[in-house]
Motif scaffolding. Structure first.
Motif, PDB file in Angstrom:
ATOM      1  N   ASP A   1      -2.846  11.805  18.527  1.00 26.14           N
ATOM      2  CA  ASP A   1      -2.886  11.017  17.292  1.00 26.14           C
ATOM      3  C   ASP A   1      -1.958  11.564  16.216  1.00 26.14           C
ATOM      4  OD1 ASP A   1      -4.833   9.288  18.348  1.00 26.14           O
ATOM      5  OD2 ASP A   1      -6.436  10.672  17.808  1.00 26.14           O
ATOM      6  N   SER A   2      -1.111  12.519  16.563  1.00 24.82           N
ATOM      7  CA  SER A   2      -0.265  13.178  15.571  1.00 24.82           C
ATOM      8  C   SER A   2       1.205  13.117  15.971  1.00 24.82           C
ATOM      9  CB  SER A   2      -0.681  14.651  15.418  1.00 24.82           C
ATOM     10  OG  SER A   2      -2.046  14.747  15.053  1.00 24.82           O
ATOM     11  N   GLU A   3       2.060  13.386  14.998  1.00 23.43           N
ATOM     12  CA  GLU A   3       3.496  13.452  15.259  1.00 23.43           C
ATOM     13  C   GLU A   3       3.823  14.703  16.063  1.00 23.43           C
ATOM     14  OE1 GLU A   3       5.973  11.198  14.426  1.00 23.43           O
ATOM     15  OE2 GLU A   3       4.215   9.951  14.029  1.00 23.43           O
ATOM     16  N   PRO A   4       4.902  14.693  16.843  1.00 20.32           N
ATOM     17  CA  PRO A   4       5.265  15.867  17.649  1.00 20.32           C
ATOM     18  C   PRO A   4       5.650  17.066  16.788  1.00 20.32           C
ATOM     19  CG  PRO A   4       6.448  13.907  18.397  1.00 20.32           C
ATOM     20  CD  PRO A   4       5.788  13.542  17.114  1.00 20.32           C
ATOM     21  N   ASN A   5       5.280  18.245  17.259  1.00 22.46           N
ATOM     22  CA  ASN A   5       5.777  19.506  16.716  1.00 22.46           C
ATOM     23  C   ASN A   5       6.920  19.985  17.612  1.00 22.46           C
ATOM     24  OD1 ASN A   5       3.499  20.205  14.693  1.00 22.46           O
ATOM     25  ND2 ASN A   5       2.387  19.821  16.576  1.00 22.46           N
TER      26      ASN A   5
ATOM     27  N   ASN B   1       1.840  18.125  20.696  1.00 24.98           N
ATOM     28  CA  ASN B   1       1.089  17.439  19.644  1.00 24.98           C
ATOM     29  C   ASN B   1      -0.211  16.879  20.195  1.00 24.98           C
ATOM     30  OD1 ASN B   1       3.315  15.430  20.741  1.00 24.98           O
ATOM     31  ND2 ASN B   1       1.584  14.147  20.110  1.00 24.98           N
TER      32      ASN B   1
END
Length: 207
Positions: free
Chosen positions: A93-97, A90
């Motif tokens: 600044d983002s949620e995990p993939n 990720n």
């Protein structure tokens, strides 16, 4: 034990004139000058946190290693994972993939093409995980480029640490405990995938 840790070229402490004069940031920056940010690791047993009681790992470790050796340590620790693994990736600044479970050897061959980005792009978090009812094994490399490891075989883990001449260090600290400046990898390297470009490549390949 060396007195300093080799960081990725994209990560550095701020200069004094880059932080507010009368701030806690400046105080932390002064403390960083004597911080124990060195090669080595700390290892913790599984604690009594109720959130951890149903997770099938036996210990947790955090590891500092010179950035030029980080990829080789990731590869060695990947031997602790079974043949089917899932990627975690990720933007900071983002949620995990979480990728689909894929064959480990093929996954590592693909990732090897982007080892510079994985080890030096300080805007990306990256990891590999296997999670079942009986085992949780995870290698996670946050944006500050040290390793968090959840494992089941502590003896095997310690052998890997020894093979890299990494020692358990009392009071070891990590670079993200202090003020830091991250810079884009493209400022230092040509022919690399930008942060968002790499994430999209990983999504197409593994999700």
């Amino acid at each position: 034990m060396k007195p300093t840790l080799e960081l990725p070229k994209t990560l550095r402490p701020p200069e004094m004139d880059e932080v507010p004069m009368n701030s806690s940031v400046k105080e932390r920056l002064e403390l960083r000058k004597t911080a124990k940010i060195v090669e080595g690791y700390k290892i913790l047993p599984k604690d009594d946190n109720p959130e951890h009681s149903n997770l099938a790992f036996n210990f947790y470790a955090e590891i500092n290693i010179d950035n030029s050796k980080l990829w080789n340590l990731i590869l060695e620790l990947s031997n602790e994972l079974p043949n089917e693994i899932s990627l975690i990736f990720n933007h900071v600044d983002s949620e995990p993939n979480y990728g689909k479970y894929s064959e480990k050897t093929n996954t590592l061959e693909f990732l090897n093409k982007y080892k510079t980005e994985i080890t030096s792009d300080t805007f990306i978090d990256f990891g590999m995980i296997f999670h079942s009812e009986s085992e949780l094994i995870e290698i996670f490399v946050p944006e500050s480029k040290y390793i968090k490891f959840w494992g089941v075989d502590q003896e095997s883990f310690l052998k890997i640490m020894d093979s890299f001449n990494l020692k358990e260090v009392d009071g070891i600290e990590f670079v993200d405990e202090y003020p830091k400046v991250r810079e884009a990898l493209r400022l230092f390297e040509k022919n690399i995938a930008e942060s968002n470009e790499l994430i999209e490549l990983l999504k197409r390949e593994f999700e």
